[in-house]
Design a protein around this motif. Structure first.
Motif, PDB file in Angstrom:
ATOM      1  N   ARG A 113       5.021 -65.216 111.009  1.00  0.00           N
ATOM      2  CA  ARG A 113       5.087 -66.694 111.364  1.00  0.00           C
ATOM      3  C   ARG A 113       6.632 -67.201 111.086  1.00  0.00           C
ATOM      4  N   ALA A 114       7.438 -66.359 111.928  1.00  0.00           N
ATOM      5  CA  ALA A 114       8.803 -66.551 111.950  1.00  0.00           C
ATOM      6  C   ALA A 114       9.016 -67.427 113.332  1.00  0.00           C
ATOM      7  N   LYS A 115      10.312 -67.823 113.588  1.00  0.00           N
ATOM      8  CA  LYS A 115      10.617 -68.392 114.797  1.00  0.00           C
ATOM      9  C   LYS A 115      11.790 -67.772 115.455  1.00  0.00           C
ATOM     10  N   VAL A 116      11.777 -67.772 116.703  1.00  0.00           N
ATOM     11  CA  VAL A 116      12.995 -67.646 117.595  1.00  0.00           C
ATOM     12  C   VAL A 116      13.928 -68.756 117.650  1.00  0.00           C
ATOM     13  N   VAL A 117      15.122 -68.637 117.193  1.00  0.00           N
ATOM     14  CA  VAL A 117      15.766 -69.952 117.345  1.00  0.00           C
ATOM     15  C   VAL A 117      16.934 -69.645 118.326  1.00  0.00           C
ATOM     16  N   ASP A 118      17.283 -68.493 119.049  1.00  0.00           N
ATOM     17  CA  ASP A 118      18.283 -68.342 120.088  1.00  0.00           C
ATOM     18  C   ASP A 118      17.971 -66.961 120.674  1.00  0.00           C
ATOM     19  N   VAL A 119      18.258 -66.972 122.040  1.00  0.00           N
ATOM     20  CA  VAL A 119      17.992 -65.820 122.817  1.00  0.00           C
ATOM     21  C   VAL A 119      19.311 -65.857 123.687  1.00  0.00           C
ATOM     22  N   GLY A 120      19.754 -64.646 123.366  1.00  0.00           N
ATOM     23  CA  GLY A 120      21.141 -64.305 124.396  1.00  0.00           C
ATOM     24  C   GLY A 120      20.568 -63.160 125.237  1.00  0.00           C
ATOM     25  N   SER A 121      21.513 -62.662 126.110  1.00  0.00           N
ATOM     26  CA  SER A 121      21.207 -61.632 127.318  1.00  0.00           C
ATOM     27  C   SER A 121      20.860 -60.277 126.439  1.00  0.00           C
ATOM     28  N   ASN A 122      21.397 -59.881 125.250  1.00  0.00           N
ATOM     29  CA  ASN A 122      20.859 -58.851 124.675  1.00  0.00           C
ATOM     30  C   ASN A 122      20.517 -58.866 123.254  1.00  0.00           C
ATOM     31  N   THR A 123      20.434 -60.289 122.831  1.00  0.00           N
ATOM     32  CA  THR A 123      20.076 -60.400 121.434  1.00  0.00           C
ATOM     33  C   THR A 123      18.899 -61.496 121.561  1.00  0.00           C
ATOM     34  N   MET A 124      18.332 -61.743 120.116  1.00  0.00           N
ATOM     35  CA  MET A 124      17.535 -62.541 119.796  1.00  0.00           C
ATOM     36  C   MET A 124      17.735 -62.841 118.248  1.00  0.00           C
ATOM     37  N   MET A 125      17.807 -64.230 118.165  1.00  0.00           N
ATOM     38  CA  MET A 125      18.003 -64.676 116.529  1.00  0.00           C
ATOM     39  C   MET A 125      16.810 -65.249 116.057  1.00  0.00           C
ATOM     40  N   ILE A 126      16.270 -64.353 115.000  1.00  0.00           N
ATOM     41  CA  ILE A 126      14.974 -64.857 114.222  1.00  0.00           C
ATOM     42  C   ILE A 126      15.219 -65.843 112.867  1.00  0.00           C
ATOM     43  N   GLU A 127      14.383 -66.673 112.783  1.00  0.00           N
ATOM     44  CA  GLU A 127      14.596 -67.549 111.647  1.00  0.00           C
ATOM     45  C   GLU A 127      13.292 -67.321 110.823  1.00  0.00           C
ATOM     46  N   ILE A 128      13.526 -67.098 109.577  1.00  0.00           N
ATOM     47  CA  ILE A 128      12.272 -66.860 108.682  1.00  0.00           C
ATOM     48  C   ILE A 128      12.448 -67.546 107.307  1.00  0.00           C
ATOM     49  N   THR A 129      11.341 -68.045 106.713  1.00  0.00           N
ATOM     50  CA  THR A 129      11.568 -68.613 105.523  1.00  0.00           C
ATOM     51  C   THR A 129      10.031 -68.004 104.617  1.00  0.00           C
ATOM     52  N   GLY A 130      10.359 -67.675 103.293  1.00  0.00           N
ATOM     53  CA  GLY A 130       9.277 -67.348 102.492  1.00  0.00           C
ATOM     54  C   GLY A 130       9.763 -66.395 101.277  1.00  0.00           C
ATOM     55  N   GLY A 131       9.150 -65.859 100.858  1.00  0.00           N
ATOM     56  CA  GLY A 131       9.249 -65.102  99.563  1.00  0.00           C
ATOM     57  C   GLY A 131      10.311 -63.839  99.903  1.00  0.00           C
ATOM     58  N   SER A 132      10.833 -63.421  98.864  1.00  0.00           N
ATOM     59  CA  SER A 132      11.929 -62.297  99.022  1.00  0.00           C
ATOM     60  C   SER A 132      11.232 -61.059  99.705  1.00  0.00           C
ATOM     61  N   GLU A 133      10.105 -60.821  99.182  1.00  0.00           N
ATOM     62  CA  GLU A 133       9.386 -59.623  99.755  1.00  0.00           C
ATOM     63  C   GLU A 133       9.109 -59.913 101.257  1.00  0.00           C
ATOM     64  N   LYS A 134       8.562 -61.124 101.588  1.00  0.00           N
ATOM     65  CA  LYS A 134       8.575 -61.338 103.231  1.00  0.00           C
ATOM     66  C   LYS A 134       9.623 -61.207 103.960  1.00  0.00           C
ATOM     67  N   ILE A 135      10.827 -61.584 103.362  1.00  0.00           N
ATOM     68  CA  ILE A 135      11.834 -61.664 104.105  1.00  0.00           C
ATOM     69  C   ILE A 135      12.417 -60.214 104.393  1.00  0.00           C
ATOM     70  N   SER A 136      12.380 -59.376 103.200  1.00  0.00           N
ATOM     71  CA  SER A 136      12.538 -57.884 103.250  1.00  0.00           C
ATOM     72  C   SER A 136      11.910 -57.121 104.097  1.00  0.00           C
ATOM     73  N   ALA A 137      10.454 -57.596 104.222  1.00  0.00           N
ATOM     74  CA  ALA A 137       9.675 -56.838 104.915  1.00  0.00           C
ATOM     75  C   ALA A 137       9.868 -56.822 106.459  1.00  0.00           C
ATOM     76  N   ILE A 138      10.224 -58.161 106.789  1.00  0.00           N
ATOM     77  CA  ILE A 138      10.601 -58.466 108.395  1.00  0.00           C
ATOM     78  C   ILE A 138      11.798 -57.803 108.612  1.00  0.00           C
ATOM     79  N   GLU A 139      12.786 -57.704 107.784  1.00  0.00           N
ATOM     80  CA  GLU A 139      14.012 -57.042 108.046  1.00  0.00           C
ATOM     81  C   GLU A 139      13.767 -55.851 108.200  1.00  0.00           C
ATOM     82  N   LYS A 140      13.035 -54.933 107.178  1.00  0.00           N
ATOM     83  CA  LYS A 140      12.633 -53.744 107.549  1.00  0.00           C
ATOM     84  C   LYS A 140      12.036 -53.341 108.938  1.00  0.00           C
TER      85      LYS A 140
END
Length: 169
Positions: A113-140
């Motif tokens: 339940r994150a969001k794509v907040v920017d799209v480039g030709s070879n990148t995407m920027m993801i925004e996520i809010t939540g507990g520390s574990e959730k952020i670490s899990a999506i990062e992994k």
């Protein structure tokens, strides 16, 4: 010997310049590493809330809280870890994305339940809010795609329920 544990301290302070420096210096003088720090104005523009995550045993944290109260600008200190509370972090993650990997990245974004907040030709920027574990899990999960840049805010938190602690000391 008492056990070291993570404590989330919510510190209401007068919204004056230099207060954050004095609070952080108190932890530094005692040799404590601040794991997370977030500060911002509250519903009252004259009051800021500093949220600090620090490791220590209960006796040491109790001493730190007593020292915080000696700072004239400190209004209230709450060890959220001792109560029922809600906490959140925010992260922005810029990940390498090709036409072949975009669908896989979007699937991960949707699951968390994150969001794509920017799209480039070879990148995407993801925004996520939540507990520390959730952020670490999506990062992994995003790491294999190639994380180009990432930033995480410190933890912020409030006690559950209707209790208004800003008026008490």
């Amino acid at each position: 010997m008492t056990e070291m544990q993570s404590h989330t301290l919510s510190i209401l302070v007068e919204n004056n310049s230099g207060v954050l420096t004095r609070v952080a210096a108190l932890f530094a003088r005692r040799g404590y590493n601040i794991d997370s720090l977030a500060v911002g104005e509250t519903e009252d523009p004259e009051v800021s809330r500093i949220t600090i995550v620090v490791n220590g045993d209960d006796a040491v944290i109790e001493q730190v809280i007593k020292q915080l109260y000696k700072l004239i600008e400190v209004i209230k200190v709450i060890d959220l870890s001792k109560e029922e509370y809600v906490d959140r972090e925010l992260a922005l993650i810029k990940v390498a994305a090709t036409s072949e990997t975009r669908a896989d990245i979007l699937q991960i974004v949707e699951i968390f339940r994150a969001k794509v907040v920017d799209v480039g030709s070879n990148t995407m920027m993801i925004e996520i809010t939540g507990g520390s574990e959730k952020i670490s899990a999506i990062e992994k999960l995003l790491r294999p795609f190639g994380i180009k840049e990432m930033v995480r805010t410190g933890k912020v938190g409030l006690l559950r329920g209707p209790k208004d602690v800003s008026k008490e000391k």
